[in-house]
Design an enzyme around this catalytic site. Structure first.
Site, PDB file in Angstrom:
ATOM      1  N   CYS A  54     -37.505 -32.975 -35.115  1.00 25.31           N
ATOM      2  CA  CYS A  54     -37.277 -33.217 -33.688  1.00 25.31           C
ATOM      3  C   CYS A  54     -37.780 -34.599 -33.306  1.00 25.31           C
ATOM      4  O   CYS A  54     -38.828 -35.040 -33.773  1.00 25.31           O
ATOM      5  CB  CYS A  54     -38.029 -32.193 -32.838  1.00 25.31           C
ATOM      6  SG  CYS A  54     -37.795 -30.482 -33.334  1.00 25.31           S
ATOM      7  N   CYS A  70     -29.747 -38.089 -21.403  1.00 26.67           N
ATOM      8  CA  CYS A  70     -30.204 -38.947 -22.499  1.00 26.67           C
ATOM      9  C   CYS A  70     -29.370 -40.219 -22.639  1.00 26.67           C
ATOM     10  O   CYS A  70     -29.698 -41.081 -23.456  1.00 26.67           O
ATOM     11  CB  CYS A  70     -30.180 -38.164 -23.807  1.00 26.67           C
ATOM     12  SG  CYS A  70     -31.027 -36.587 -23.664  1.00 26.67           S
ATOM     13  N   HIS A  76     -37.991 -41.160 -27.721  1.00 32.48           N
ATOM     14  CA  HIS A  76     -36.833 -40.882 -26.874  1.00 32.48           C
ATOM     15  C   HIS A  76     -37.232 -40.837 -25.396  1.00 32.48           C
ATOM     16  O   HIS A  76     -37.291 -39.769 -24.797  1.00 32.48           O
ATOM     17  CB  HIS A  76     -36.210 -39.554 -27.313  1.00 32.48           C
ATOM     18  CG  HIS A  76     -34.915 -39.215 -26.647  1.00 32.48           C
ATOM     19  ND1 HIS A  76     -34.166 -40.134 -25.935  1.00 32.48           N
ATOM     20  CD2 HIS A  76     -34.226 -38.053 -26.574  1.00 32.48           C
ATOM     21  CE1 HIS A  76     -33.082 -39.535 -25.470  1.00 32.48           C
ATOM     22  NE2 HIS A  76     -33.087 -38.276 -25.829  1.00 32.48           N
TER      23      HIS A  76
END
Lengths: 154, 390
Positions: free
Chosen positions: B209, B86, B335
């Protein structure tokens, strides 16, 4: 309409579960130097490597101690009973290969001085609590590979 | 070492996109180059491509030359793909920064990309589940949601953090993303909606989330002394900190205190010669609501264990102690692994330039940080940016 020919081609509809989608590690001595871990697991023993030089207990099992670089490691039993440190239940977003098991519990178990992740079988999320006693269990895949899980002690 | 500037940046709209991996890269490349003056792709001598899992998501390896080709760059100094899950995008910025600072490069691009929506979502989940140690944690289905779920459970158990407090993080970040045109989500949520959203892994619900996202974003780094050739308003990297401790769950420093974050923050403040109180904008890695709560604590914005209270008292809102994720964060913006850090770097650049909607503008900000974490939160990376060079 162009006179260029369009030909339909075929591909296999299914393929054997490929190694690159298999979560379970290869276990025999042709594929890994920690094959004794899996042999002992088949005997109902959860073990890991311990450094003979510096005494460090190492998880996961390995062939070189990262603390002192010794390759003189021995197998140490972790026991078969642990205590539940944290847990949850997989309800959405499971990967391929696990989807058919949903919902299922997973957690972190304190055992032999370690905190290791595990599946928790035969349990509902609502029935578990931090501190519960857990018992080691072994699962066997269709190709005879094995892995450890835990289950609550009633 | 030379001082370095970010001359400009641009991004593709993030979201579930009707666009391929390489479409996204082209959109970001175009937006990036159009954000600077007097600079064409052919002037770029180095490129770093943040891509976490192109082998899985796009069935591609060796993506640095591919991306260079697509955005018209012919690197003659340094090029590589950077992978740190990430944090892959921030890794690209770090290498570009170092190359320009040392003189190895004069104009470097850091561009990130991820295409996370394949036809079958279970495939994406499989891909994500090999970020944590696949043979020892992934095999037990410890991908991101279960890992952060047990983290949340322990934080609640040890410090009394509540699901309502976690939901407040989602409310804040969706509030800001509703005003961000490139964000994945432009809809507000309520505490009730978060608590009633489907359970992913208890205590985490769907709106606790971040989503999976398609996206790409890039920035251009140049020597600080040349920056004004390309823009009136550059931004300057003035410090950084990065730390990793352990990888498999057993070897983490702690589940409920992110020690690598604390150490990375100390290093970031030291190298930037600032204190935490000088941070005006914190773009942090809110992959899950519990993450942002633990980041308030790890960055020292509040006491250990008091992160829940910090959001309850609205301290991380604009006008509070520090503006945390005025972009909408990962929760609101999405993301796309390899691009995420770069989206949030561009957010700080836009904030400094006053180029954001009024409702989420942090007026007179001088210092912003961009924080990303990866894996089992065992690795934390912080970049510190200033409106002025220091």
């Amino acid at each position: 309409m162009s006179d260029v020919r369009i030909e339909k081609i075929t591909r296999p509809e299914t393929i054997k579960l490929p190694f690159m989608l298999d979560f379970y590690p290869l276990q025999d001595e042709k594929n890994t130097k920690i094959s004794p871990f899996f042999k002992k697991l088949k005997e109902g023993r959860l073990t890991t490597t311990k450094c003979k030089e510096c005494g460090k207990l190492l998880w996961p099992p390995r062939i070189v101690c990262p603390e002192c670089l010794s390759d003189q490691l021995e197998w140490a039993d972790l026991g078969t009973e642990g205590e539940l440190y944290a847990f949850t239940e997989v309800r959405l977003g499971a990967p391929l290969g696990f989807v058919q098991d949903v919902p299922f519990c997973v957690g972190i178990v304190r055992i032999g001085g370690l905190l290791i992740s595990t599946r928790i079988d035969d349990a509902k999320y609502e029935d578990l609590k931090i501190g519960d006693k857990l018992q080691l269990k072994i699962v066997e895949l269709d190709d005879e590979r094995v892995f450890f899980r835990f289950t609550p002690i009633k | 070492m030379r001082k370095v500037a970010i001359a400009g940046g641009g991004a593709a709209k993030a979201g579930k996109r009707a666009a391929s991996w390489r479409d996204l890269v082209q959109e970001a490349g175009k937006a990036m180059f159009e954000n600077v003056e007097n600079l064409s792709p052919k002037d770029v001598d180095s490129i770093f491509v943040g891509a976490a899992q192109p082998e899985r998501f796009a069935f591609l390896s060796y993506v640095a030359p591919l991306v260079a080709e697509y955005i018209g760059v012919t690197p003659r100094k340094v090029l590589a793909r950077t992978e740190l899950a990430c944090v892959s995008g921030q890794a690209a910025i770090r290498y570009a920064w170092n190359c320009v600072a040392t003189g190895m490069s004069d104009i470097a691009v850091a561009i990130g990309v991820e295409k996370m929506y394949p036809p079958d979502m279970a495939e994406s989940q499989t891909t994500m589940a090999c970020v944590l140690d696949r043979e020892w944690d992934g095999v037990n289905c410890f991908s991101a949601p279960p890992f952060f779920a047990v983290t949340a459970q322990r934080h609640m158990y040890e410090f009394g953090t509540t699901e309502e407090q976690m939901a407040l993080v989602s409310v804040k970040n969706h509030h800001y993303s509703s005003m961000n045109p490139i964000a994945h989500f432009q809809k507000e949520v309520t505490v009730e909606a978060v608590l009633k959203s489907p359970v992913v892994s208890p205590p985490l619900n769907l709106f606790d989330c971040c989503p999976m996202t398609d996206g790409s974003a890039g920035v251009i780094l140049v020597p600080a002394e040349d920056a004004k050739k390309y823009t009136d308003a550059p931004m300057y990297p003035i410090g950084s900190g990065q730390c990793a401790i352990g990888n498999v769950i057993n070897n983490l420093a702690s589940l409920t205190e992110w020690v690598p974050l604390r150490l990375a923050a100390e290093e970031a403040w030291r190298t930037a010669k600032i204190t935490k109180d000088e941070v005006n904008i914190a773009e942090v890695h809110d992959c899950f609501t519990i993450s942002e709560i633990m980041e308030y604590e790890g960055l020292g914005f509040c006491e250990k264990g008091k992160g829940g209270k910090f959001i309850e008292e609205e301290e991380p809102y604009i006008g509070g102690k520090v503006a945390v994720n005025p972009s909408g964060g990962i929760m609101g913006c999405g993301h796309p692994l390899g691009a995420t850090s770069i989206y949030h770097t561009i957010e700080i650049l836009k904030q400094f330039r006053g180029d954001v909607n009024k409702g989420r503008y942090v007026k007179d900000a001088e210092v912003g940080i961009q924080h990303s974490l990866s894996g089992a939160a065992n690795q934390h990376s912080i970049m510190v940016y200033g409106r002025e060079p220091r």
